[in-house]
Write a protein that holds these residues in place. Structure first.
Motif, mmCIF file in Angstrom:
data_model
loop_
_atom_site.group_PDB
_atom_site.id
_atom_site.type_symbol
_atom_site.label_atom_id
_atom_site.label_comp_id
_atom_site.label_asym_id
_atom_site.label_seq_id
_atom_site.Cartn_x
_atom_site.Cartn_y
_atom_site.Cartn_z
ATOM 1 N N GLU A 1 0.834 -1.208 0.000
ATOM 2 C CA GLU A 1 0.000 0.000 0.000
ATOM 3 C C GLU A 1 0.865 1.252 0.000
ATOM 4 O O GLU A 1 0.617 2.211 -0.762
ATOM 5 N N GLN A 2 1.899 1.257 0.847
ATOM 6 C CA GLN A 2 2.769 2.427 0.927
ATOM 7 C C GLN A 2 3.578 2.622 -0.362
ATOM 8 O O GLN A 2 3.721 3.739 -0.867
ATOM 9 N N VAL A 3 4.109 1.533 -0.907
ATOM 10 C CA VAL A 3 4.880 1.616 -2.152
ATOM 11 C C VAL A 3 3.992 2.092 -3.293
ATOM 12 O O VAL A 3 4.371 2.969 -4.094
ATOM 13 N N ALA A 4 2.790 1.523 -3.382
ATOM 14 C CA ALA A 4 1.886 1.875 -4.476
ATOM 15 C C ALA A 4 1.426 3.325 -4.386
ATOM 16 O O ALA A 4 1.318 4.021 -5.405
ATOM 17 N N LYS A 5 1.144 3.798 -3.176
ATOM 18 C CA LYS A 5 0.749 5.199 -3.016
ATOM 19 C C LYS A 5 1.858 6.142 -3.445
ATOM 20 O O LYS A 5 1.627 7.168 -4.092
ATOM 21 N N ARG A 6 3.094 5.787 -3.075
ATOM 22 C CA ARG A 6 4.208 6.702 -3.337
ATOM 23 C C ARG A 6 4.601 6.720 -4.817
ATOM 24 O O ARG A 6 4.959 7.767 -5.366
ATOM 25 N N TYR A 7 4.546 5.574 -5.469
ATOM 26 C CA TYR A 7 5.090 5.498 -6.832
ATOM 27 C C TYR A 7 4.041 5.160 -7.895
ATOM 28 O O TYR A 7 4.392 5.033 -9.070
ATOM 29 N N GLY A 8 2.789 4.999 -7.489
ATOM 30 C CA GLY A 8 1.764 4.578 -8.438
ATOM 31 C C GLY A 8 1.612 5.466 -9.648
ATOM 32 O O GLY A 8 1.275 5.002 -10.735
ATOM 33 N N ARG B 1 -5.259 -0.463 -7.387
ATOM 34 C CA ARG B 1 -6.031 0.661 -6.831
ATOM 35 C C ARG B 1 -5.279 1.977 -6.975
ATOM 36 O O ARG B 1 -5.890 3.050 -6.915
ATOM 37 N N HIS B 2 -3.972 1.907 -7.136
ATOM 38 C CA HIS B 2 -3.157 3.119 -7.133
ATOM 39 C C HIS B 2 -2.405 3.364 -8.447
ATOM 40 O O HIS B 2 -1.746 4.400 -8.577
ATOM 41 N N SER B 3 -2.487 2.433 -9.395
ATOM 42 C CA SER B 3 -1.656 2.567 -10.594
ATOM 43 C C SER B 3 -2.323 1.864 -11.770
ATOM 44 O O SER B 3 -3.024 0.860 -11.610
#
Length: 673
Positions: A139-146, A248-250
């Motif tokens: 979740e944290q990786v996807a939010k930051r780099y999505g 969800r983020h990318s």
């Protein structure tokens, strides 16, 4: 991907040609090395780099505390130099703080012993705590780099199930029971499927059921197969959970790296492949095999089969030696290029390596890399740069598909069942028989598509069914219908023996294929090591024979000596508009090739390449009116191969024949009408 510019779909668009990439582990190096690295990547033509594969302990050094400074810098640095990122979720190995806080996530072996941190993948696939922590990181990786423009592809975990596919802990046991209840519905149905009337194993409650932990005797084979199914599904469920977070983020595609190779068998990739946005595979030459080169081609054809014939990505291979075999053989000059272009010839639209820079420490410090320990004044580095230039010249091949008129049926479930504890001969191994059939076709110059037992067979002139031990009624009917409609099939021994519950099909072997083949085997008669038999054709065989009689098939070859003298060993039956062959023994390689040559000719399949020892591979890729002929010369002599068009590696016209020097590859854009 059918347009001339298209290749693998990464990011918001398809790749521009053939991708060239690597794993990069910048956390192993000081920051002052990073800028040198990206400059060298540009020199080599590298355009897709995987990072954060093993990054968990760096980006989350303590529970809930994140340090993105290093990963931010690397991703931005790659992007500034025009290099796309294959971004890992970082979950492949838990950090020490996690296994210290929660030792219950550690995997447990069949004998009840725990495997501890210090290597990699020290986690149980059924662990709810591991899943919770891993998805928190994703979740944290996807939010930051999505939305980062450098991210072209998401890389979930790494080589899922390489070490931890089978866990026998109590949490796995509970998950296994849940899986079984969903599969069978009632304990009585499970008892029927597992044959628990044998040895007083009958269950009365789900709570009584365990994974197939170590026993003092032979275990229940149906239980073992179901545990393999469950374990494959458990890891696939983990992949789906991570992929759902990423999506969800990318909008970038999501994949993970398969291990279609000779020594990894625990995951049924036929069930995994539909979940991948891009099918990706890791492959390393295995010098423990008799013919590593043929196995490389088989693995590439199987990966293409998993991709449904579409382009796929070679996520990892080695520039030279690996670090995990008894003898880690270095590649000869030119071999890295030949291996790479063999994958491209067989459908890969991307070629990547483990890893960018050879590690100075750790258990993989003697694994080869694009930048070796000796640096860039090396033969390996010069070949790396040359390969990058060659792949650039092959960019127009991207998006085309391999032409294959023959198929070989492969099943992970048959692998699990056929190699179980209690079988007629432990010298007979499923993958050996698959490789033997593939190698014979390979040496006949026939391009093969490797397909699953539930695949549509209608588009092939010839279908090979080697040792397909576990077969459902529907799968057997699919082969029979294919033959009735005019197809030609060749089935080898140890096929059709059991159903999906590992229950023997009564009435004689080869069970599910008995009627199609027109034969009945009353008994199998495996041979002791070193014992050989001769056929009346002069062929030789070992390992396996059967007390076989024909019902309405014709005996093509019979045993000339031994206790089964006069008994059929190879048969042929006409069915509808088609033909069904049966090979009831393990023929020597040249003799199996002779039988397959007859089957190939009878089926009207035209080899793409010359017949020989497999040292010359010829494969064709086509699409949108374009046709590309790959000629890969593994031999130590030059050759001429018929071709007319334009040769892309040397950028020269070709009229009539293409000259391929020893150890080289040539790719001809063929003139088409």
């Amino acid at each position: 991907m059918d347009s001339p510019e298209a290749g693998l779909r990464t990011g918001g668009a398809t790749t521009r040609g053939i991708a060239y990439g690597c794993d990069y582990n910048p956390e192993q190096w000081d920051r002052d090395v990073w800028r040198e690295d990206v400059a060298l990547m540009q020199e080599a033509g590298v355009d897709l780099v995987a990072v954060n594969i093993f990054g968990w302990s760096h980006v989350e050094p303590r529970p809930g505390e994140h340090d993105w400074s290093g990963l931010d810098e690397v991703v931005d640095l790659l992007h500034a130099h025009g290099i796309r990122v294959n971004l890992g979720t970082g979950t492949s190995s838990p950090p020490p703080w996690l296994t210290t806080l929660h030792p219950e996530i550690l995997p447990v072996m069949a004998d009840g012993t725990t495997r501890f941190p210090g290597g990699r993948q020290a986690w149980c696939p059924s662990s709810a705590e591991f899943r919770r922590r891993a998805l928190g990181l994703v979740e944290q990786v996807a939010k930051r780099y999505g939305e980062h423009p450098a991210v072209a592809l998401w890389h979930v975990s790494n080589e899922l199930g390489c070490h931890n596919a089978l866990c026998y802990c109590d949490e796995s046991a509970a998950a296994f029971r849940g899986w079984l209840e969903r599969r069978y519905g009632t304990v009585d149905a499970l008892n029927t499927a597992w044959g628990t009337s044998f040895w007083s194993q009958r269950y009365t409650d789900w709570a009584e059921i365990l994974p197939p932990r170590a026993t003092i005797s032979l275990g229940n084979p149906a239980q073992a197969v179901d545990f393999h199914r469950f374990s494959s599904d458990a890891l696939l469920d983990h992949y789906r959970a991570e992929a759902d977070v990423l999506r969800r983020h990318s909008s970038a595609p999501v994949t993970t790296n398969f291990m279609v190779t000779a020594h990894i068998r625990n995951l049924d990739y036929w069930s995994w492949a539909p979940e991948m946005d891009v099918v990706a595979n890791d492959h390393y030459l295995d010098h423990r095999l008799d013919d590593p080169r043929s196995e490389l081609s088989f693995a590439a054809d199987l990966t293409r089969g998993l991709a449904g014939g579409a382009p796929w990505l070679l996520m990892e291979q080695s520039t030279s030696a690996v670090n995990w075999q008894p003898v880690n053989v270095a590649k000869e000059p030119g071999q890295m290029t030949r291996n790479s272009l063999t994958h491209v010839a067989r459908g890969a639209d991307g070629v990547c390596f483990f890893q960018w820079r050879a590690s100075a420490q750790g258990s993989e410090k003697f694994h080869s890399a694009l930048v070796p320990h000796a640096g860039t004044d090396t033969a390996v580095w010069r070949e790396v740069v040359e390969l990058g230039a060659t792949l650039d010249r092959l960019d127009e091949v991207a998006g085309t598909r391999v032409v294959a008129d023959a198929a070989l049926v492969f099943s992970w479930e048959s692998w699990w069942a056929a190699d179980g504890e209690a079988r007629p001969s432990h010298a007979v191994r499923y993958l050996d028989q698959v490789h033997a059939a593939y190698r014979a076709l390979h040496e006949l110059g026939v391009t093969v598509e490797v397909v699953g037992p539930d695949s549509d067979l209608s588009g092939y002139g010839l279908v090979i069914v080697p040792a397909l031990h576990m077969v459902t009624d529907a799968q057997a009917a699919r082969v029979a219908s294919y033959v009735q409609a005019g197809g030609h099939a060749l089935v080898t021994f140890w096929s059709g023996i059991v159903d999906q519950d590992d229950r023997v099909r009564l009435g004689g072997y080869p069970g599910a294929f008995r009627e199609l083949l027109g034969v009945v085997a009353e008994e199998v008669a495996p041979l002791l090591p070193g014992v050989r038999v001769t056929l009346d054709t002069g062929a030789h065989a070992s390992l396996w024979t059967e007390r076989l009689r024909t019902t309405d098939a014709t005996a093509v070859a019979s045993y000339a000596d031994g206790p089964l003298a006069g008994v059929p060993a190879v048969t042929r039956a006409e069915r509808g508009d088609g033909v069904a062959w049966y090979v009831a023994t393990a023929l020597d390689a040249p003799d199996l090739r002779d039988v397959l040559r007859s089957a190939v000719l009878g089926a009207g399949v035209s080899p793409t390449g010359p017949e020989g020892d497999g040292s010359v591979e010829v494969v064709r890729r086509t699409g949108d009116g374009r046709s590309y002929l790959f000629v890969i010369n593994h031999a130590h002599r030059d050759l001429e191969h018929p071709a007319t068009g334009h040769e892309l590696v040397t950028d020269r016209p070709v009229a009539g024949h293409v000259h391929v020097p020893a150890g080289s590859v040539r790719v001809v854009r063929e003139d088409t009408p």
